[in-house]
Design an enzyme around this catalytic site. Sequence first.
Site, mmCIF file in Angstrom:
data_model
loop_
_atom_site.group_PDB
_atom_site.id
_atom_site.type_symbol
_atom_site.label_atom_id
_atom_site.label_comp_id
_atom_site.label_asym_id
_atom_site.label_seq_id
_atom_site.Cartn_x
_atom_site.Cartn_y
_atom_site.Cartn_z
ATOM 1 N N ARG A 140 -65.393 46.866 43.736
ATOM 2 C CA ARG A 140 -65.330 47.513 42.423
ATOM 3 C C ARG A 140 -65.646 46.531 41.298
ATOM 4 O O ARG A 140 -65.757 46.919 40.134
ATOM 5 C CB ARG A 140 -63.925 48.103 42.173
ATOM 6 N N TYR A 143 -68.360 46.813 38.485
ATOM 7 C CA TYR A 143 -68.037 47.703 37.361
ATOM 8 C C TYR A 143 -66.914 47.104 36.512
ATOM 9 O O TYR A 143 -67.058 46.934 35.294
ATOM 10 C CB TYR A 143 -67.638 49.068 37.912
ATOM 11 N N ASP A 144 -65.795 46.758 37.164
ATOM 12 C CA ASP A 144 -64.611 46.288 36.430
ATOM 13 C C ASP A 144 -64.920 45.004 35.655
ATOM 14 O O ASP A 144 -64.649 44.901 34.461
ATOM 15 C CB ASP A 144 -63.453 45.985 37.395
ATOM 16 N N TYR A 202 -58.655 60.195 50.144
ATOM 17 C CA TYR A 202 -58.796 58.816 50.628
ATOM 18 C C TYR A 202 -57.443 58.125 50.520
ATOM 19 O O TYR A 202 -56.940 57.913 49.425
ATOM 20 C CB TYR A 202 -59.831 58.049 49.804
ATOM 21 N N GLY A 203 -56.855 57.808 51.666
ATOM 22 C CA GLY A 203 -55.528 57.184 51.664
ATOM 23 C C GLY A 203 -54.460 58.253 51.797
ATOM 24 O O GLY A 203 -54.734 59.370 52.259
ATOM 25 N N ASP A 204 -53.231 57.929 51.350
ATOM 26 C CA ASP A 204 -52.116 58.860 51.587
ATOM 27 C C ASP A 204 -51.987 59.944 50.527
ATOM 28 O O ASP A 204 -51.146 60.840 50.636
ATOM 29 C CB ASP A 204 -50.791 58.083 51.723
ATOM 30 N N GLN A 207 -51.547 58.038 45.500
ATOM 31 C CA GLN A 207 -52.067 57.292 44.342
ATOM 32 C C GLN A 207 -52.190 58.253 43.156
ATOM 33 O O GLN A 207 -52.409 59.448 43.357
ATOM 34 C CB GLN A 207 -53.425 56.629 44.666
ATOM 35 N N THR A 208 -51.992 57.730 41.961
ATOM 36 C CA THR A 208 -51.989 58.612 40.791
ATOM 37 C C THR A 208 -53.160 58.300 39.853
ATOM 38 O O THR A 208 -53.683 57.188 39.816
ATOM 39 C CB THR A 208 -50.685 58.484 39.975
ATOM 40 N N ARG A 274 -52.142 54.826 37.839
ATOM 41 C CA ARG A 274 -52.847 54.628 36.572
ATOM 42 C C ARG A 274 -52.411 55.691 35.583
ATOM 43 O O ARG A 274 -52.367 56.877 35.909
ATOM 44 C CB ARG A 274 -54.355 54.717 36.800
HETATM 45 P P1 NAD Z 1 -72.425 59.125 33.755
HETATM 46 O O1 NAD Z 1 -72.842 58.379 34.969
HETATM 47 O O2 NAD Z 1 -72.480 60.603 33.786
HETATM 48 O O3 NAD Z 1 -73.240 58.641 32.481
HETATM 49 C C1 NAD Z 1 -73.776 57.348 32.332
HETATM 50 C C2 NAD Z 1 -75.181 57.491 31.773
HETATM 51 O O4 NAD Z 1 -75.745 56.195 31.565
HETATM 52 C C3 NAD Z 1 -76.123 58.241 32.732
HETATM 53 O O5 NAD Z 1 -76.837 59.221 32.042
HETATM 54 C C4 NAD Z 1 -77.038 57.130 33.259
HETATM 55 O O6 NAD Z 1 -78.307 57.616 33.631
HETATM 56 C C5 NAD Z 1 -77.075 56.193 32.069
HETATM 57 N N1 NAD Z 1 -77.403 54.815 32.452
HETATM 58 C C6 NAD Z 1 -76.867 54.080 33.474
HETATM 59 N N2 NAD Z 1 -77.437 52.857 33.487
HETATM 60 C C7 NAD Z 1 -78.335 52.826 32.464
HETATM 61 C C8 NAD Z 1 -79.231 51.846 31.981
HETATM 62 N N3 NAD Z 1 -79.331 50.630 32.558
HETATM 63 N N4 NAD Z 1 -80.029 52.151 30.930
HETATM 64 C C9 NAD Z 1 -79.953 53.383 30.330
HETATM 65 N N5 NAD Z 1 -79.125 54.347 30.748
HETATM 66 C C10 NAD Z 1 -78.317 54.066 31.805
HETATM 67 O O7 NAD Z 1 -70.946 58.623 33.410
HETATM 68 P P2 NAD Z 1 -69.944 59.089 32.261
HETATM 69 O O8 NAD Z 1 -68.717 59.546 32.933
HETATM 70 O O9 NAD Z 1 -70.627 59.962 31.295
HETATM 71 O O10 NAD Z 1 -69.605 57.685 31.592
HETATM 72 C C11 NAD Z 1 -70.145 57.296 30.337
HETATM 73 C C12 NAD Z 1 -69.493 55.995 29.894
HETATM 74 O O11 NAD Z 1 -68.078 56.152 29.775
HETATM 75 C C13 NAD Z 1 -69.718 54.830 30.843
HETATM 76 O O12 NAD Z 1 -69.920 53.659 30.085
HETATM 77 C C14 NAD Z 1 -68.418 54.728 31.592
HETATM 78 O O13 NAD Z 1 -68.169 53.404 32.041
HETATM 79 C C15 NAD Z 1 -67.426 55.162 30.532
HETATM 80 N N6 NAD Z 1 -66.200 55.686 31.143
HETATM 81 C C16 NAD Z 1 -66.198 56.915 31.726
HETATM 82 C C17 NAD Z 1 -65.037 57.381 32.335
HETATM 83 C C18 NAD Z 1 -64.965 58.738 32.994
HETATM 84 O O14 NAD Z 1 -63.946 59.050 33.616
HETATM 85 N N7 NAD Z 1 -65.946 59.572 32.875
HETATM 86 C C19 NAD Z 1 -63.881 56.576 32.356
HETATM 87 C C20 NAD Z 1 -63.946 55.315 31.785
HETATM 88 C C21 NAD Z 1 -65.103 54.883 31.164
HETATM 89 N N1 UDP Z 2 -60.510 60.327 45.820
HETATM 90 C C1 UDP Z 2 -60.189 61.125 46.913
HETATM 91 N N2 UDP Z 2 -61.138 61.984 47.379
HETATM 92 C C2 UDP Z 2 -62.380 62.090 46.817
HETATM 93 C C3 UDP Z 2 -62.706 61.260 45.710
HETATM 94 C C4 UDP Z 2 -61.743 60.374 45.247
HETATM 95 O O1 UDP Z 2 -59.087 61.069 47.447
HETATM 96 O O2 UDP Z 2 -63.184 62.907 47.292
HETATM 97 C C5 UDP Z 2 -59.465 59.448 45.267
HETATM 98 C C6 UDP Z 2 -59.870 57.996 45.106
HETATM 99 O O3 UDP Z 2 -59.624 57.269 46.287
HETATM 100 C C7 UDP Z 2 -59.010 57.548 43.939
HETATM 101 C C8 UDP Z 2 -58.890 58.799 43.075
HETATM 102 O O4 UDP Z 2 -59.193 59.898 43.936
HETATM 103 O O5 UDP Z 2 -57.736 57.187 44.389
HETATM 104 C C9 UDP Z 2 -59.830 58.817 41.867
HETATM 105 O O6 UDP Z 2 -61.137 58.534 42.317
HETATM 106 P P1 UDP Z 2 -62.416 58.582 41.380
HETATM 107 O O7 UDP Z 2 -63.567 58.088 42.178
HETATM 108 O O8 UDP Z 2 -62.538 59.906 40.749
HETATM 109 O O9 UDP Z 2 -62.098 57.580 40.182
HETATM 110 P P2 UDP Z 2 -61.462 56.120 40.068
HETATM 111 O O10 UDP Z 2 -61.037 55.629 41.411
HETATM 112 O O11 UDP Z 2 -62.548 55.302 39.478
HETATM 113 O O12 UDP Z 2 -60.312 56.327 39.163
#
Ligand code: NAD
Ligand code: UDP
Length: 313
Positions: A140, A143-144, A202-204, A207-208, A274
């Site tokens: 991860r 991303y993180d 995925y898992g038990d 997780q929240t 979370r």
């Molecule tokens: P998403 O994948 O639907 O949208 C991301 C968009 O960015 C897509 O349209 C993708 O094509 C575009 N993109 C990716 N890489 C690119 C690049 N190199 N150049 C130009 N465009 C690019 O995801 P989302 O859920 O809409 O997330 C949007 C933002 O919010 C992200 O930065 C994400 O990290 C952040 N975010 C989302 C969530 C969530 O739960 N949805 C949570 C935390 C943070």
């Molecule tokens: N998850 C799951 N089944 C699925 C997709 C996700 O059990 O089909 C679980 C995953 O392991 C995590 C939680 O749901 O514990 C949220 O996953 P998601 O990928 O939506 O987001 P993130 O882990 O980034 O919060």
Amino acid sequence: MRALVTGGAGFLGSHLCERLLNDGHEVICLDNYFSGKRANVASLLDNRNFELVRHDTVNPILLEVDRIFHLACPASPVHYQYNPVKTIKTSVMGTINMLGLAKRVRARILLTSTSEVYGDPEQHPQTEGYWGHVNPIGVRACYDEGKRVAETLMMDYHRQNNVDIRIVRIFNTYGPRMAINDGRVVSNFCVAALRGEDLEIYGDGNQTRAFAYVDDIVEALVRMMNQEQHIGPINIGNPDEFTISELAAMAIELSGSSSKISIRPARPDDPVRRKPDISLARKILKWEPRVPLLKGLRQTMDHIRAELGLVRA
Ligand code: NAD
Ligand code: UDP
């Protein structure tokens, strides 16, 4: 105002573009369509205040804008782990390019960071002051750690070059236009329940996560960009916490299907708990989420049902 929305053809970005147009702004939507699609903004293409640009943020671009909402980055684990090197490049180089643009045209820039900067948190609920518990070499991390560096870059451009910044940390968000194949839990569960297939946990399942509806998050993004009081980071999310098993039960009930649960191996480094502390957002943005999970899930399911071509039973 002329606003640039990077990642504007994605899930959150497309809702944000729509909102900004409704507020009377000009919007440039920039996307490379990695995890987004033109169809998400198709209804906006006829609007004379809307412009769609195909561009990858890892390359510089010059545009005259007043505001930059910097969203471009895949957000679902399936998408961001598909090409992890590209993911981290997008966070690092993409954010440097957008900060360079903000500096040059004197635009205010908002970064959509994430609750993932807290990793598998040892503090619960998570406040903005918590520095996190991230595995820097895990699957991860692209991303993180990418988002953590993006936050660092935002702060350094602010301190060094006086760039006007805003940082929000978004917690799990769901709603219409989540890609049905993007692997996130809400879309996976809705799709499986509607098709009468097994919901894979995925898992038990203990997780929240705390799930926020997209309209609530868009409102917070707009408020964050428009206020002068705080550069962030500020948590935005819904503090109602659910186990993944509870979410699965809700999805099955809402769909009215006979789907069953099937247990799969836990994902590596999957955070156990979370939930955002949103005291700061309440205070600074005068904001809190309004849409309860059951209501939001129903709306999301209706959208996915239509996308799958299923008729309501
Ligand atoms: P998403 O994948 O639907 O949208 C991301 C968009 O960015 C897509 O349209 C993708 O094509 C575009 N993109 C990716 N890489 C690119 C690049 N190199 N150049 C130009 N465009 C690019 O995801 P989302 O859920 O809409 O997330 C949007 C933002 O919010 C992200 O930065 C994400 O990290 C952040 N975010 C989302 C969530 C969530 O739960 N949805 C949570 C935390 C943070
Ligand atoms: N998850 C799951 N089944 C699925 C997709 C996700 O059990 O089909 C679980 C995953 O392991 C995590 C939680 O749901 O514990 C949220 O996953 P998601 O990928 O939506 O987001 P993130 O882990 O980034 O919060």
